[in-house]
Design a protein around this motif. Structure first.
Motif, PDB file in Angstrom:
ATOM      1  N   SER A 131       0.835  -1.206   0.000  1.00  0.00           N
ATOM      2  CA  SER A 131       0.000   0.000   0.000  1.00  0.00           C
ATOM      3  C   SER A 131       0.872   1.258   0.000  1.00  0.00           C
ATOM      4  CB  SER A 131      -0.949   0.003   1.198  1.00  0.00           C
ATOM      5  OG  SER A 131      -0.250  -0.054   2.419  1.00  0.00           O
ATOM      6  N   SER A 132       1.977   1.237   0.732  1.00  0.00           N
ATOM      7  CA  SER A 132       2.875   2.399   0.745  1.00  0.00           C
ATOM      8  C   SER A 132       3.533   2.613  -0.612  1.00  0.00           C
ATOM      9  CB  SER A 132       3.949   2.226   1.825  1.00  0.00           C
ATOM     10  OG  SER A 132       3.393   2.386   3.110  1.00  0.00           O
ATOM     11  N   THR A 133       3.889   1.532  -1.288  1.00  0.00           N
ATOM     12  CA  THR A 133       4.480   1.663  -2.620  1.00  0.00           C
ATOM     13  C   THR A 133       3.470   2.250  -3.599  1.00  0.00           C
ATOM     14  OG1 THR A 133       5.943  -0.229  -2.203  1.00  0.00           O
ATOM     15  CG2 THR A 133       5.636   0.419  -4.483  1.00  0.00           C
ATOM     16  N   LEU A 134       2.206   1.874  -3.469  1.00  0.00           N
ATOM     17  CA  LEU A 134       1.163   2.461  -4.313  1.00  0.00           C
ATOM     18  C   LEU A 134       1.008   3.954  -4.016  1.00  0.00           C
ATOM     19  CD1 LEU A 134      -1.510  -0.391  -4.202  1.00  0.00           C
ATOM     20  CD2 LEU A 134      -0.261   0.389  -6.229  1.00  0.00           C
ATOM     21  N   LEU A 167      10.356   1.044  -6.798  1.00  0.00           N
ATOM     22  CA  LEU A 167      10.919   0.122  -5.808  1.00  0.00           C
ATOM     23  C   LEU A 167      12.388   0.435  -5.530  1.00  0.00           C
ATOM     24  CD1 LEU A 167       9.312  -3.218  -7.069  1.00  0.00           C
ATOM     25  CD2 LEU A 167       8.716  -1.967  -4.983  1.00  0.00           C
ATOM     26  N   ARG A 168      13.098   0.929  -6.541  1.00  0.00           N
ATOM     27  CA  ARG A 168      14.507   1.298  -6.346  1.00  0.00           C
ATOM     28  C   ARG A 168      14.633   2.609  -5.594  1.00  0.00           C
ATOM     29  NH1 ARG A 168      18.316   4.791  -7.749  1.00  0.00           N
ATOM     30  NH2 ARG A 168      16.806   6.027  -8.948  1.00  0.00           N
ATOM     31  N   VAL A 228      17.998  -4.317  -7.949  1.00  0.00           N
ATOM     32  CA  VAL A 228      16.867  -3.704  -7.247  1.00  0.00           C
ATOM     33  C   VAL A 228      16.300  -4.778  -6.319  1.00  0.00           C
ATOM     34  CG1 VAL A 228      14.604  -2.592  -7.458  1.00  0.00           C
ATOM     35  CG2 VAL A 228      16.384  -2.155  -9.159  1.00  0.00           C
ATOM     36  N   ILE A 229      16.577  -4.626  -5.026  1.00  0.00           N
ATOM     37  CA  ILE A 229      16.298  -5.722  -4.081  1.00  0.00           C
ATOM     38  C   ILE A 229      15.440  -5.251  -2.897  1.00  0.00           C
ATOM     39  CG2 ILE A 229      18.315  -7.102  -4.681  1.00  0.00           C
ATOM     40  CD1 ILE A 229      19.758  -5.830  -2.263  1.00  0.00           C
ATOM     41  N   PRO A 230      14.286  -4.650  -3.143  1.00  0.00           N
ATOM     42  CA  PRO A 230      13.463  -4.161  -2.029  1.00  0.00           C
ATOM     43  C   PRO A 230      12.951  -5.277  -1.123  1.00  0.00           C
ATOM     44  CG  PRO A 230      12.188  -4.164  -4.051  1.00  0.00           C
ATOM     45  CD  PRO A 230      13.602  -4.462  -4.438  1.00  0.00           C
ATOM     46  N   PHE A 231      12.899  -6.505  -1.655  1.00  0.00           N
ATOM     47  CA  PHE A 231      12.409  -7.633  -0.866  1.00  0.00           C
ATOM     48  C   PHE A 231      13.557  -8.439  -0.260  1.00  0.00           C
ATOM     49  CE2 PHE A 231       9.426  -6.684  -4.299  1.00  0.00           C
ATOM     50  CZ  PHE A 231       8.257  -6.480  -3.579  1.00  0.00           C
TER      51      PHE A 231
END
Length: 496
Positions: A308-311, A361-362, A430-433
């Motif tokens: 939700s925050s990424t959205l 995400l990056r 790109v490793i947000p997870f």
């Protein structure tokens, strides 16, 4: 009186000398430990541990290197400031770097149970394997879950357009994302005005808000000894009360499932867990009521807050970079049309949209330092000796803002992930997870939600700023506990 004063002064002086000596000796004991700032005696770097620590530690990389240490109170943390060293530790040496440190604050809030905070070992392996298998069984990463997200999208769009100017965007996004988790865990979705559902959302959002409680809890998380001070003690008491209320919701749903449980009709995640609990010696394997409640909580907190925050960050990007929104809409018109239904099959036809999501995400990693790890054994890394039970952070911010990996990393530019032919180029940097054995369990679900919800919104609605309240700067954010989020802002939605 003179004697008493003299005795008190002697005690205070002795105590001060003891702490200084202790601090000095502890530093000397780790001769081959990574270098880094020590801060002050006793408290270490805590006075400087505010704001975005991922960025702060990244700025220290030039002085201390990819592997550095920082003293937080009596503890020494190790910070990994680059992709290669994170990959070496978390992937190639994952067996040695996949533990969870014992943190008094998280232990108090979770009981040391669930999937996120359970230490590396057989119990965690059992829970992780169960989670992956069960989530796949209920469609995560498959067409079944995709259908759930597609079905939820019109509800989200209606909620956004019916509100006129949206002042609580995080809540609206949370409703949609959380309902996907509800389908998996509870076996059903909820209407957005359902009393129990609204209460659940209020708890999920509370700990990511910018409040004095979350700021204090963030400091206590890093330096548990602060919990003894009155103001921090009050914040801890508040958190404990809220957590108990939160778990009470799950407890009630769990008991309802128990009363209607049929092992020949497994309806959802809770039923699957209850079935495991009925096997012999499953309590020792991590399948107990306490683990179930915390597992549910982990799924909701990790699965709702992050996506939700990424959205929300995406909506803010549309306000500050309207050309991004129009490019995505142009791709939607070409690939899907006004009446088509966005789905994962459209990704290959929408390279700019994929690039935009990857750039979000990056550029705005929600957990700049990731989730803390712990060494399970004495380990070596880049020539340094890292003792067993050392807290280790993989600095995701340092990777995402590494100029050797991304040209002008401070610039928000989705085009960086398009090749000369305009095709999307996936980046392993790109490793947000996170990466390794403890990477996020819900990564596939989150990526599916981001693509379908985002394209669904842009297909039907135009995202516009509130003329009476300009949006905040896209490059600024707020830090709550260890969570990086956007400032609150208003959005207007118009039908296309």
């Amino acid at each position: 009186m003179f004697d008493i004063s003299l005795d008190c002064s002697t005690v205070l002086l002795g105590a001060a000398l003891f702490f200084v000596l202790y601090y000095f000796m502890k530093s000397r004991q780790r001769a081959n430990f990574p270098p880094g700032p020590s801060g002050f005696p006793v408290v270490g770097y805590v006075p400087f541990a505010t704001g975005n620590l991922g960025e702060k530690f990244f700025n220290l990389k030039g002085k201390y290197g990819d592997v550095m240490s920082v003293k937080i109170g009596p503890e020494d943390w190790v910070i990994l400031n680059g992709f290669d060293v994170i990959n070496e530790a978390f992937v190639k040496k994952g067996h040695a770097f996949s533990g969870r440190p014992s943190n008094e604050i998280f232990d108090a809030l979770t009981g040391g149970k669930g999937i996120v905070m359970t230490d590396y070992g057989e119990t965690w392996k059992n829970l992780r394997k169960f989670g992956l298998t069960t989530l796949r069984g209920f469609g995560v990463g498959k067409r079944g879950m995709e259908d759930n997200i597609i079905e939820e999208t019109p509800y989200l769009i209606e909620e956004l357009i019916s509100s006129g100017t949206v002042t609580d965007l995080k809540t609206k996004m949370s409703y949609a994302v959380s309902n996907i988790i509800c389908r998996v865990v509870f076996g059903s979705r909820y209407e957005y005005d359902d009393k129990k559902f609204v209460e659940l959302q209020s708890f999920l959002i509370e700990f990511t808000k910018e409040t004095w409680e979350t700021k204090l809890l963030g400091l206590v998380t890093m330096a548990p000894f602060l919990r003894h001070l009155p103001i921090f003690k009050k914040a801890m008491k508040y958190a404990m009360v809220e957590v108990r209320k939160f778990l009470a919701i799950f407890e009630k749903i769990k008991e309802e499932h128990k009363s209607s449980f049929n092992e020949n009709d497994i309806r959802d995640f809770i039923d699957a867990f209850l079935k495991e609990m009925k096997r012999d010696n499953q309590d020792e394997a991590g399948f107990s009521d306490e683990y179930l409640l915390q597992y549910i909580r982990d799924l909701f907190e990790a699965g709702t807050a992050t996506t939700s925050s990424t959205l929300v960050w995406s909506m803010l990007a549309f306000l500050q970079y309207p050309e991004c929104q129009e490019k995505i809409h142009s791709e939607i018109e070409d690939a899907i049309g006004d009446s088509g239904v966005p789905s994962m099959k459209h990704r290959d036809q929408m390279p700019y949209t994929c690039a935009f999501i990857q750039e979000i995400l990056r550029h705005r990693p929600l957990l700049p330092l990731g989730v803390f790890h712990k060494t399970n054994e004495d380990a070596t890394l880049r020539g340094y000796t890292i003792p067993k039970d050392t807290t280790v952070y993989g600095n995701i911010w340092a990777v995402h803002y590494d100029p050797d990996l991304f040209d002008n990393p401070e610039e928000f530019r989705p085009e960086r992930f398009l090749d000369n032919e305009g095709q999307f180029v996936k980046s392993n940097h790109v490793i947000p997870f996170s990466i390794g054995p403890r990477h996020c369990l819900g990564e596939q679900l989150a990526r599916m939600e981001l693509f379908i919800f985002l394209t669904g919104i842009v297909q039907k609605l135009k995202v516009l700023p509130d003329p009476e309240k300009p949006p905040p700067d896209f490059n600024s954010g707020v830090f709550n506990m260890l969570f990086y989020d956007s400032h609150e802002f208003n959005v207007r939605y118009e039908k296309r």
